[in-house]
Motif scaffolding. Structure first.
Motif, PDB file in Angstrom:
ATOM      1  N   THR A  71      13.586  40.915  41.724  1.00 33.13           N
ATOM      2  CA  THR A  71      14.531  40.112  40.968  1.00 33.13           C
ATOM      3  C   THR A  71      15.530  39.385  41.879  1.00 33.13           C
ATOM      4  OG1 THR A  71      15.997  42.270  40.768  1.00 33.13           O
ATOM      5  CG2 THR A  71      14.438  41.874  39.005  1.00 33.13           C
ATOM      6  N   LYS A  85      15.579  43.585  45.498  1.00 31.14           N
ATOM      7  CA  LYS A  85      15.822  44.407  44.075  1.00 31.14           C
ATOM      8  C   LYS A  85      14.686  44.459  43.342  1.00 31.14           C
ATOM      9  CE  LYS A  85      20.679  43.155  43.553  1.00 31.14           C
ATOM     10  NZ  LYS A  85      21.505  42.573  42.517  1.00 31.14           N
ATOM     11  N   CYS A  86      13.819  45.539  43.254  1.00 31.65           N
ATOM     12  CA  CYS A  86      12.464  45.437  42.665  1.00 31.65           C
ATOM     13  C   CYS A  86      12.258  46.202  41.397  1.00 31.65           C
ATOM     14  CB  CYS A  86      11.487  46.013  43.578  1.00 31.65           C
ATOM     15  SG  CYS A  86      11.543  45.491  45.544  1.00 31.65           S
ATOM     16  N   ILE A  87      11.467  45.801  40.563  1.00 39.32           N
ATOM     17  CA  ILE A  87      10.916  46.582  39.410  1.00 39.32           C
ATOM     18  C   ILE A  87       9.612  46.792  39.958  1.00 39.32           C
ATOM     19  CG2 ILE A  87      10.658  46.723  36.991  1.00 39.32           C
ATOM     20  CD1 ILE A  87      12.746  44.746  36.888  1.00 39.32           C
ATOM     21  N   THR A  91       9.735  50.865  37.356  1.00 33.80           N
ATOM     22  CA  THR A  91      10.849  51.536  37.809  1.00 33.80           C
ATOM     23  C   THR A  91      11.569  50.663  38.866  1.00 33.80           C
ATOM     24  OG1 THR A  91       9.391  53.651  37.755  1.00 33.80           O
ATOM     25  CG2 THR A  91      11.291  53.623  39.317  1.00 33.80           C
ATOM     26  N   LYS A  92      13.009  50.732  38.508  1.00 35.31           N
ATOM     27  CA  LYS A  92      13.828  49.949  39.520  1.00 35.31           C
ATOM     28  C   LYS A  92      14.206  50.585  40.718  1.00 35.31           C
ATOM     29  CE  LYS A  92      16.735  47.099  36.326  1.00 35.31           C
ATOM     30  NZ  LYS A  92      18.008  46.825  36.163  1.00 35.31           N
ATOM     31  N   GLU A 125      22.130  51.673  38.808  1.00 29.24           N
ATOM     32  CA  GLU A 125      21.062  50.957  38.068  1.00 29.24           C
ATOM     33  C   GLU A 125      19.440  51.468  38.515  1.00 29.24           C
ATOM     34  OE1 GLU A 125      20.747  46.628  37.421  1.00 29.24           O
ATOM     35  OE2 GLU A 125      22.846  46.676  37.954  1.00 29.24           O
ATOM     36  N   TYR A 126      19.499  51.931  39.819  1.00 29.19           N
ATOM     37  CA  TYR A 126      18.176  51.776  40.379  1.00 29.19           C
ATOM     38  C   TYR A 126      17.727  53.325  40.367  1.00 29.19           C
ATOM     39  CZ  TYR A 126      18.830  47.086  41.499  1.00 29.19           C
ATOM     40  OH  TYR A 126      19.035  45.737  41.297  1.00 29.19           O
TER      41      TYR A 126
END
Length: 217
Positions: A71, A85-87, A91-92, A125-126
């Protein structure tokens, strides 16, 4: 020459793709001019922080087999830092790759930069954080062999990295799994000096998902 380098790169890319889904490379010597070429050679999604053609550069590449959405990408201007920043499979996760300087003063400044970047993000958030790379220093006696290493010179760096890891609840997973083992990722032959400069820090809560951690030539 260039041809040898191309063969070498493709060999490395292929080896890494066959042996994992996410690869973090340091000291790549990539430049904006070589980015497209390397992306093609690598054949999968790649992210860069460029150095020059003879210093620095970090890169992260992601296998096409992995269900992942990036993202946002955050980099420095020196080719020493890249954060994604990954999903991943829903999962973040935050992933960062570092190539720290080897001069004490620059090293402290670099770690403060890393700390600032992480503090600026809403890390709550992660689910997990993974921070890895060549940290270019050690602060435990077990991680070094030979030479006359002045630990006090690196005390400031050790304290900052410690603060980062405590604040974001990160552990040195290889050391947690191998509390007594002496293994090294860097060596010089004359005189023989060895050091575990390359380390992988992960969220403490993530360690239950780790089946194996290894240092291999």
């Amino acid at each position: 020459g260039l041809k040898t380098t191309k063969v070498k790169r493709e060999t490395i890319f292929n080896y890494l793709k066959e042996n994992g889904d996410i690869a973090l490379l340091q000291e790549t010597h990539s430049t904006p001019e070589t980015e497209e070429l390397w992306k093609n050679e690598c054949g999968c999604e790649s992210f860069f922080s460029h150095g020059t053609n003879n210093s620095c550069g970090v890169m992260i590449f992601l296998s096409n087999k992995l269900e992942i959405e990036v993202t946002e990408k955050i980099t420095d201007t020196e080719g020493r830092f890249i954060l994604l920043k990954c999903i991943i499979q829903g999962t973040k996760i935050l992933i960062y790759n570092v190539y720290a300087p080897n001069n004490e003063k620059d090293h402290v400044a670099f770690l403060l930069f890393l700390k600032e970047k992480l503090e600026f993000l809403d890390t709550t958030e992660y689910e997990y954080i993974i921070g890895a790379g060549d940290w270019n220093f050690t602060f435990e006696i077990i991680d070094r062999s030979g030479g006359n290493y002045k630990y006090e010179k690196w005390e400031k760096s050790a304290n900052i990295l410690d603060e980062i890891n405590q604040k974001f609840d990160l552990i040195d997973i290889w050391r947690v799994r191998n509390p007594e083992k002496r293994r090294f990722t860097w060596r010089r032959t004359k005189p023989v000096i060895q050091s575990r400069l390359d380390r992988l820090y992960i969220s403490d809560t993530m360690q239950y998902n780790i089946s194996k951690t290894d240092i291999i030539p």
